[in-house]
Write an enzyme that holds these catalytic residues in place. Structure first.
Site, short mmCIF file in Angstrom:
data_model
loop_
_atom_site.label_atom_id
_atom_site.label_comp_id
_atom_site.label_asym_id
_atom_site.label_seq_id
_atom_site.Cartn_x
_atom_site.Cartn_y
_atom_site.Cartn_z
CG ASP A 205 -1.93 1.08 1.25
OD1 ASP A 205 -2.74 1.14 0.32
OD2 ASP A 205 -1.93 1.88 2.20
CD GLU A 244 -2.13 2.48 -3.58
OE1 GLU A 244 -3.25 2.94 -3.86
OE2 GLU A 244 -1.76 2.29 -2.41
#
Length: 562
Positions: A205, A244
């Site tokens: 993330d 990401e």
């Protein structure tokens, strides 16, 4: 291409399917999805053809940010099951040939995490330096606020200890101090723990926030990523990090490991995704074609992850204000469809007005793009969003299994959409029985994508289609070629392509029956209906199309390459 070779680097042509355990299937009748319910759907996922499941956070949480505010990195949220349920799920997934990766959310914790509770007790706390503290909220750049609808600063005053702590996201998510070696060691333990339970890797993330937004600054931020990747390779040689990383292409190569490929294994192509939506809004190929031409080739054994929609807002942050407004006008003209001033909180089928022909073309485009496709749960049946839900939760509604919903026997904690995208009109059970359904189309796309390793492994070339509405591109690997055409416009097009090295070859349609012959001059003419799409495998007339890639690998080469 030899299957034994492509399977070693499984992520290069995987099909990744992102799901939230909480919204996928309720197995105990309490209205909340859980691992027992998910396990019972493994055969559905295997039948769909996906090869890797990406699980959104399933750890204990106060649930202020849909599970991304974590209080224990080594456990399962009790609402979703137990570690025993997780192990049974993993065993069943592996039995059906599915790999599993999970969200790695270690740039912050919940403010209810025991680490932070201990850290905020006093400035002398043993874990004080596990977080980032300052006597004054500096620097406090408003442009760094990720969620401007909820926060106006990235620093929060802590009355108990008299200092400010850094929070790149919400104030209830204090940033971990990755500059602290103890924190880096703990992150490695987290990876090692879940890998021992069978995970094949992690979707990391907000990677730039993890390594760049650190005080004090890391001497070499990317060394941390390289260390994590090396640790994982020692523990499990074919494990991956899916990053990401929403930054411009010129910066993004650093996250792969710039030539070495020893950091993030795969990166999401946010630039390509946003350009694709601009092309869809205009009905013109140029924006996406330009992105594909500009996209750098990743290091050997690394890969791009392609997508049209994910679990967050559909961010359009890398486009100009004018381009963003074009997409807003086309796909989200109402204010409640937009979010953060930079994105949309709608799913693809609603944005395309439920036009099945256009929806099928869009997913054909996704699977034909060079890279590894990533699907968000429910995309395979054309689920819509619930705009009554807050923020990004609009697209995180329960999976629609049957006309009654089928997610739970109880009242679901989250409400499903109604109207034309409600479960009575959009569900798995009905589409399984309909040969023309979106579900069957996605199954076909997955099957053909897996049969065409050139799409993921090959060198891609954007071709001149002669029409501003048609994107034509070609992927070549080991002497084999696949050509894909997509008509983004509303009218039929006749396309003429020049295909070097494929003179006198035969092109076999892979999505429907049919063939086309390339002339002695290397020219072929191909018709496309409105929003039409075609995938074509090139082979000499005497070679069956299904053998073209294998024959090429067995020293068969194009005439021009001898």
């Amino acid at each position: 291409m030899r299957l034994t070779y492509t399977s070693d680097l499984w992520w290069k042509n995987a099909v990744i399917y992102c799901l939230d355990v909480e919204t996928y299937k309720d197995g105990n009748g309490d209205g909340i999805g859980d691992f027992r319910g998910l396990t019972q759907q493994i055969d559905y996922l295997a039948g769909l053809g996906v090869t890797c499941l990406w699980l959104m956070p399933f750890y204990p949480t106060p649930n202020k940010d849909d599970g991304y505010d974590i209080t224990d990195f080594y456990a399962i949220d009790p609402r979703l099951g137990t570690l025993g349920d997780f192990v049974e799920f993993m065993r069943t997934a592996h039995d059906r040939g599915l790999r599993v990766i999970a969200d790695l959310v270690v740039n912050h914790t919940s403010d209810q995490h025991p680490w932070f509770k201990e850290a905020r007790k006093s400035k002398d706390s043993p874990r004080r330096d596990w977080y980032v503290w300052s006597d004054k909220p500096e620097p406090d750049d408003p442009s760094m606020v990720v969620f401007p609808d909820k926060e106006n600063s990235i620093w929060q005053y802590d009355k108990g200890s008299g200092q400010y702590y850094l929070h790149s996201f919400y104030k209830h998510q204090p940033d971990l101090n990755v500059a602290n070696p103890e924190v880096r060691d703990e992150i490695a333990r987290i990876l090692g723990f879940w890998m021992e339970l069978g995970l094949s890797g992690f979707r990391v993330d907000a990677v730039p926030f993890l390594i760049e937004n650190v005080e004090p600054k890391l001497a070499d931020p990317h060394e941390f990523l390289a260390d994590l990747r090396a640790f994982m390779t020692r523990r499990k040689g074919d494990s991956i990090l899916l990053g990401e990383v929403n930054v411009p292409y010129r910066q993004l190569l650093d996250y792969f490991g710039d030539g070495l490929g020893d950091q993030v294994t795969m990166c999401f192509d946010f630039i390509g995704m946003q350009s694709a939506w601009l092309s869809l809004a205009r009905g013109e190929a140029e924006p996406l074609a330009a992105a594909l031409k500009a996209r750098p080739r990743p290091p050997k054994d690394c890969q791009w992850a392609t997508f049209l929609r994910n679990h967050d807002e559909l961010t359009l942050d890398k486009l100009t204000d004018e381009e963003r407004q074009e997409i807003f006008r086309a796909f989200g003209p109402e204010k409640n469809m937009q979010i953060f001033g930079r994105g949309l909180r709608r799913r693809l089928p609603t944005m395309l007005g439920g036009d099945l022909r256009r929806i099928k073309m869009a997913y054909s485009l996704l699977f034909s793009l060079p890279g590894t496709p990533v699907l968000f749960y429910g995309e395979e049946i054309g689920m819509g969003e619930n705009l009554d839900a807050e923020g990004r939760m609009a697209v995180r509604t329960p999976m629609q299994w049957s006309s009654e919903g089928g997610f739970t026997m109880a009242e679901p904690v989250r409400r499903m959409p109604d109207g034309p995208f409600g479960p009575d009109r959009v569900n798995v059970a009905d589409q399984k029985r309909d040969t023309d359904s979106l579900l069957r189309w996605i199954q076909l796309l997955i099957e053909r994508y897996r049969e065409c390793p050139e799409l993921a492994w090959g060198r891609h070339t954007v071709l001149d289609s002669g029409s501003p509405h048609v994107l034509a591109h070609r992927c070549d690997a080991d002497g084999a070629s696949v050509i894909a055409l997509h008509n983004l416009g509303r009218t039929a097009e006749d396309v003429e392509l020049k295909l070097e090295g494929l003179e006198n070859y035969r092109l076999t349609d892979l999505l429907v029956d049919g063939t086309s012959d390339v002339s002695e001059q290397g020219v072929v003419r191909l018709p496309l209906g409105p929003h039409g799409c075609r995938w074509l495998r090139a082979a000499p007339a005497e070679v069956p199309p299904e053998d073209a890639s294998v024959k090429a690998d067995d020293s068969f080469t194009h005439p021009r390459r001898r």
